[in-house]
Write a protein that holds these residues in place. Sequence first.
Motif, PDB file in Angstrom:
ATOM      1  N   LEU A  92      -4.092  -1.119   3.603  1.00 14.46           N
ATOM      2  CA  LEU A  92      -3.291  -1.202   2.383  1.00 14.46           C
ATOM      3  C   LEU A  92      -4.078  -1.817   1.232  1.00 14.46           C
ATOM      4  O   LEU A  92      -3.952  -1.379   0.082  1.00 14.46           O
ATOM      5  CB  LEU A  92      -2.025  -2.024   2.645  1.00 14.46           C
ATOM      6  CG  LEU A  92      -0.871  -1.304   3.341  1.00 14.46           C
ATOM      7  CD1 LEU A  92       0.203  -2.313   3.710  1.00 14.46           C
ATOM      8  CD2 LEU A  92      -0.290  -0.218   2.446  1.00 14.46           C
ATOM      9  N   LEU A  93      -4.894  -2.834   1.531  1.00 16.72           N
ATOM     10  CA  LEU A  93      -5.622  -3.521   0.470  1.00 16.72           C
ATOM     11  C   LEU A  93      -6.708  -2.662  -0.148  1.00 16.72           C
ATOM     12  O   LEU A  93      -7.178  -2.945  -1.248  1.00 16.72           O
ATOM     13  CB  LEU A  93      -6.227  -4.820   1.000  1.00 16.72           C
ATOM     14  CG  LEU A  93      -5.237  -5.896   1.439  1.00 16.72           C
ATOM     15  CD1 LEU A  93      -5.977  -7.104   2.000  1.00 16.72           C
ATOM     16  CD2 LEU A  93      -4.348  -6.323   0.280  1.00 16.72           C
ATOM     17  N   GLY A  94      -7.109  -1.594   0.555  1.00 16.52           N
ATOM     18  CA  GLY A  94      -8.177  -0.752   0.050  1.00 16.52           C
ATOM     19  C   GLY A  94      -7.696   0.574  -0.504  1.00 16.52           C
ATOM     20  O   GLY A  94      -8.510   1.470  -0.758  1.00 16.52           O
ATOM     21  N   GLN A  95      -6.393   0.722  -0.704  1.00 17.71           N
ATOM     22  CA  GLN A  95      -5.835   1.988  -1.165  1.00 17.71           C
ATOM     23  C   GLN A  95      -5.182   1.839  -2.531  1.00 17.71           C
ATOM     24  O   GLN A  95      -4.728   0.753  -2.911  1.00 17.71           O
ATOM     25  CB  GLN A  95      -4.798   2.504  -0.171  1.00 17.71           C
ATOM     26  CG  GLN A  95      -5.347   2.803   1.215  1.00 17.71           C
ATOM     27  CD  GLN A  95      -6.341   3.941   1.215  1.00 17.71           C
ATOM     28  OE1 GLN A  95      -6.172   4.939   0.528  1.00 17.71           O
ATOM     29  NE2 GLN A  95      -7.413   3.782   1.987  1.00 17.71           N
ATOM     30  N   ASP A  96      -5.114   2.934  -3.248  1.00 17.85           N
ATOM     31  CA  ASP A  96      -4.428   3.006  -4.537  1.00 17.85           C
ATOM     32  C   ASP A  96      -3.353   4.080  -4.465  1.00 17.85           C
ATOM     33  O   ASP A  96      -3.332   4.901  -3.534  1.00 17.85           O
ATOM     34  CB  ASP A  96      -5.425   3.346  -5.654  1.00 17.85           C
ATOM     35  CG  ASP A  96      -6.538   2.311  -5.760  1.00 17.85           C
ATOM     36  OD1 ASP A  96      -6.209   1.139  -5.974  1.00 17.85           O
ATOM     37  OD2 ASP A  96      -7.722   2.685  -5.627  1.00 17.85           O
ATOM     38  N   ALA A  97      -2.454   4.077  -5.453  1.00 17.14           N
ATOM     39  CA  ALA A  97      -1.439   5.113  -5.515  1.00 17.14           C
ATOM     40  C   ALA A  97      -2.126   6.480  -5.662  1.00 17.14           C
ATOM     41  O   ALA A  97      -3.172   6.578  -6.316  1.00 17.14           O
ATOM     42  CB  ALA A  97      -0.508   4.858  -6.700  1.00 17.14           C
ATOM     43  N   PRO A  98      -1.579   7.541  -5.015  1.00 14.86           N
ATOM     44  CA  PRO A  98      -0.317   7.558  -4.265  1.00 14.86           C
ATOM     45  C   PRO A  98      -0.445   7.165  -2.794  1.00 14.86           C
ATOM     46  O   PRO A  98       0.563   6.959  -2.130  1.00 14.86           O
ATOM     47  CB  PRO A  98       0.120   9.020  -4.392  1.00 14.86           C
ATOM     48  CG  PRO A  98      -1.177   9.766  -4.418  1.00 14.86           C
ATOM     49  CD  PRO A  98      -2.140   8.896  -5.195  1.00 14.86           C
ATOM     50  N   ASP A  99      -1.686   7.068  -2.263  1.00 17.11           N
ATOM     51  CA  ASP A  99      -1.848   6.753  -0.841  1.00 17.11           C
ATOM     52  C   ASP A  99      -1.276   5.376  -0.508  1.00 17.11           C
ATOM     53  O   ASP A  99      -0.608   5.204   0.520  1.00 17.11           O
ATOM     54  CB  ASP A  99      -3.331   6.804  -0.455  1.00 17.11           C
ATOM     55  CG  ASP A  99      -3.902   8.207  -0.529  1.00 17.11           C
ATOM     56  OD1 ASP A  99      -3.123   9.164  -0.376  1.00 17.11           O
ATOM     57  OD2 ASP A  99      -5.115   8.350  -0.755  1.00 17.11           O
ATOM     58  N   HIS A 100      -1.549   4.388  -1.382  1.00 20.07           N
ATOM     59  CA  HIS A 100      -1.037   3.047  -1.140  1.00 20.07           C
ATOM     60  C   HIS A 100       0.486   3.041  -1.130  1.00 20.07           C
ATOM     61  O   HIS A 100       1.117   2.421  -0.264  1.00 20.07           O
ATOM     62  CB  HIS A 100      -1.557   2.076  -2.208  1.00 20.07           C
ATOM     63  CG  HIS A 100      -0.970   0.706  -2.102  1.00 20.07           C
ATOM     64  ND1 HIS A 100       0.132   0.306  -2.833  1.00 20.07           N
ATOM     65  CD2 HIS A 100      -1.319  -0.363  -1.332  1.00 20.07           C
ATOM     66  CE1 HIS A 100       0.430  -0.944  -2.515  1.00 20.07           C
ATOM     67  NE2 HIS A 100      -0.426  -1.375  -1.627  1.00 20.07           N
ATOM     68  N   SER A 101       1.093   3.745  -2.083  1.00 23.57           N
ATOM     69  CA  SER A 101       2.559   3.783  -2.169  1.00 23.57           C
ATOM     70  C   SER A 101       3.151   4.394  -0.907  1.00 23.57           C
ATOM     71  O   SER A 101       4.157   3.904  -0.373  1.00 23.57           O
ATOM     72  CB  SER A 101       2.986   4.587  -3.399  1.00 23.57           C
ATOM     73  OG  SER A 101       2.391   4.081  -4.568  1.00 23.57           O
ATOM     74  N   ARG A 102       2.522   5.467  -0.419  1.00 23.71           N
ATOM     75  CA  ARG A 102       3.002   6.131   0.802  1.00 23.71           C
ATOM     76  C   ARG A 102       2.920   5.191   1.995  1.00 23.71           C
ATOM     77  O   ARG A 102       3.897   5.039   2.746  1.00 23.71           O
ATOM     78  CB  ARG A 102       2.167   7.384   1.059  1.00 23.71           C
ATOM     79  CG  ARG A 102       2.374   7.981   2.443  1.00 23.71           C
ATOM     80  CD  ARG A 102       1.414   9.128   2.738  1.00 23.71           C
ATOM     81  NE  ARG A 102       1.431   9.431   4.152  1.00 23.71           N
ATOM     82  CZ  ARG A 102       0.616   8.883   5.052  1.00 23.71           C
ATOM     83  NH1 ARG A 102      -0.306   8.003   4.655  1.00 23.71           N
ATOM     84  NH2 ARG A 102       0.704   9.200   6.325  1.00 23.71           N
ATOM     85  N   LEU A 103       1.756   4.550   2.182  1.00 24.18           N
ATOM     86  CA  LEU A 103       1.580   3.673   3.335  1.00 24.18           C
ATOM     87  C   LEU A 103       2.518   2.474   3.273  1.00 24.18           C
ATOM     88  O   LEU A 103       3.150   2.104   4.268  1.00 24.18           O
ATOM     89  CB  LEU A 103       0.129   3.198   3.407  1.00 24.18           C
ATOM     90  CG  LEU A 103      -0.914   4.232   3.821  1.00 24.18           C
ATOM     91  CD1 LEU A 103      -2.322   3.667   3.650  1.00 24.18           C
ATOM     92  CD2 LEU A 103      -0.697   4.673   5.264  1.00 24.18           C
ATOM     93  N   ARG A 104       2.617   1.857   2.100  1.00 26.79           N
ATOM     94  CA  ARG A 104       3.457   0.662   1.978  1.00 26.79           C
ATOM     95  C   ARG A 104       4.924   1.014   2.229  1.00 26.79           C
ATOM     96  O   ARG A 104       5.655   0.254   2.870  1.00 26.79           O
ATOM     97  CB  ARG A 104       3.275   0.022   0.603  1.00 26.79           C
ATOM     98  CG  ARG A 104       3.935  -1.355   0.514  1.00 26.79           C
ATOM     99  CD  ARG A 104       3.413  -2.151  -0.641  1.00 26.79           C
ATOM    100  NE  ARG A 104       4.057  -3.448  -0.725  1.00 26.79           N
ATOM    101  CZ  ARG A 104       3.437  -4.614  -0.666  1.00 26.79           C
ATOM    102  NH1 ARG A 104       2.120  -4.648  -0.496  1.00 26.79           N
ATOM    103  NH2 ARG A 104       4.089  -5.744  -0.763  1.00 26.79           N
ATOM    104  N   LYS A 105       5.354   2.167   1.735  1.00 24.08           N
ATOM    105  CA  LYS A 105       6.743   2.591   1.948  1.00 24.08           C
ATOM    106  C   LYS A 105       7.037   2.761   3.430  1.00 24.08           C
ATOM    107  O   LYS A 105       8.097   2.350   3.921  1.00 24.08           O
ATOM    108  CB  LYS A 105       6.993   3.902   1.203  1.00 24.08           C
ATOM    109  CG  LYS A 105       8.396   4.446   1.343  1.00 24.08           C
ATOM    110  CD  LYS A 105       8.549   5.748   0.576  1.00 24.08           C
ATOM    111  CE  LYS A 105       9.937   6.335   0.738  1.00 24.08           C
ATOM    112  NZ  LYS A 105      10.057   7.647   0.031  1.00 24.08           N
TER     113      LYS A 105
END
Length: 418
Positions: A99-112
Amino acid sequence: MATESLDLPDVMSDAIMKDPYHGAGLLREQAPVVRGTLMGAVPVWYVTRYEEVMTVLGDRRFVSNIASVSGSQGEDARTQMAERLGVPPEDYPYLANGLLGQDAPDHSRLRKLVMRGFTVRRITELRPRLEEIAESLIDAFDGSSQVDLIAHFAYPLPLTVICELMGIPESDHADWHAWSSGLASLEPGVMPHALHDMVVGVRELIERRRNSPAEDLLTTLITTHDEDGDRLSVDELITFVITLMTAGHEPSAHALGNSIAELLTHPDQLARLKGESALWQTAVEELVRRCGPTQVSVPRYAAVDIELGGVRIRAGDVVQPMLTAGNYDPRRYTDPERFDVGRRMKAPGHGHLGFGHGPHYCLGAYLAKLQLGIALPALFRRFPRLTLAVDAADLPWQKLPGLRRLAELPVELAPAAR
């Protein structure tokens, strides 16, 4: 605060690791953005003041993955660090793709997806078990006159909690302790092996849970999906479990150890808490601001050319927010060097940077504060005459890059009355 400059500062240098509060303060009063190096090799902009740190953490023009910088040919700073530490290339993704190494939209998908199994309600339901674990550890002190609270309280409490939450059997807790400690050490001969063993261990645990589901977070993560049927892949599961286990154990353990030491070296503030238990809520926030173990945020990258703190930062440049420097910024806090368990901090967030800010705000912040809010009062209720067994100046602080933590915290449980 002195304004002496540090030549090409590096938060991993002995000069700053020896006294990170002083070193961070020197940089902050030098400038809001200071040129330095990361591990003595990677050029970096250190961001030192509260307002600018908040900007980097919350502004989407600063990204967590170099791939999010259009046209960038630069190498990911964490990959460079991993290479210097000797991490095998096949294990890089488990460090870089969390999560700390991702940005939207990948980060948003993973965090959700992961938030579905990590809700405030689910964590709140842990309170009775947290209280039970804390009391059980404290019970074990009976009959002892001196105890190392790192080894016998601060470490086992969050380790037990996070392992039980994840569904890791008690027989494996010692392995997880060794792996997370090895990963945090950043020692070339230790860290790569700890990471690899952790990857293997998580993969085996996932297979066990697929075959034998249980009432735990890992089973929830394996089975959860969104309205479109999207699920976490096996590699995403492994990466998240590693991130959660390390972030949920080491920082929480040392937040607790640091907080106990801080209270014991400020008896006036401890006395206030003993006389007014309602202050524990604000005390926890003040302790996280003042002595949280995480000194710096993970590196960010400028996605575009941008001016920050009077400095022109180019697209692709590495930017390192210094949380400790921001948390002691006199432009933000009145008398920031003063420890005040009744300090009321202003929004946004909780008024400090101890858990970050913005889209990468710490997923486990609520759990970390719940643990502190349960463990600290329980310890001082049982041992109201608790004192340090060594002089405060002799406490063994570890020299670890970006971290502030004790190797030991020896205390006298019931010193003779004077």
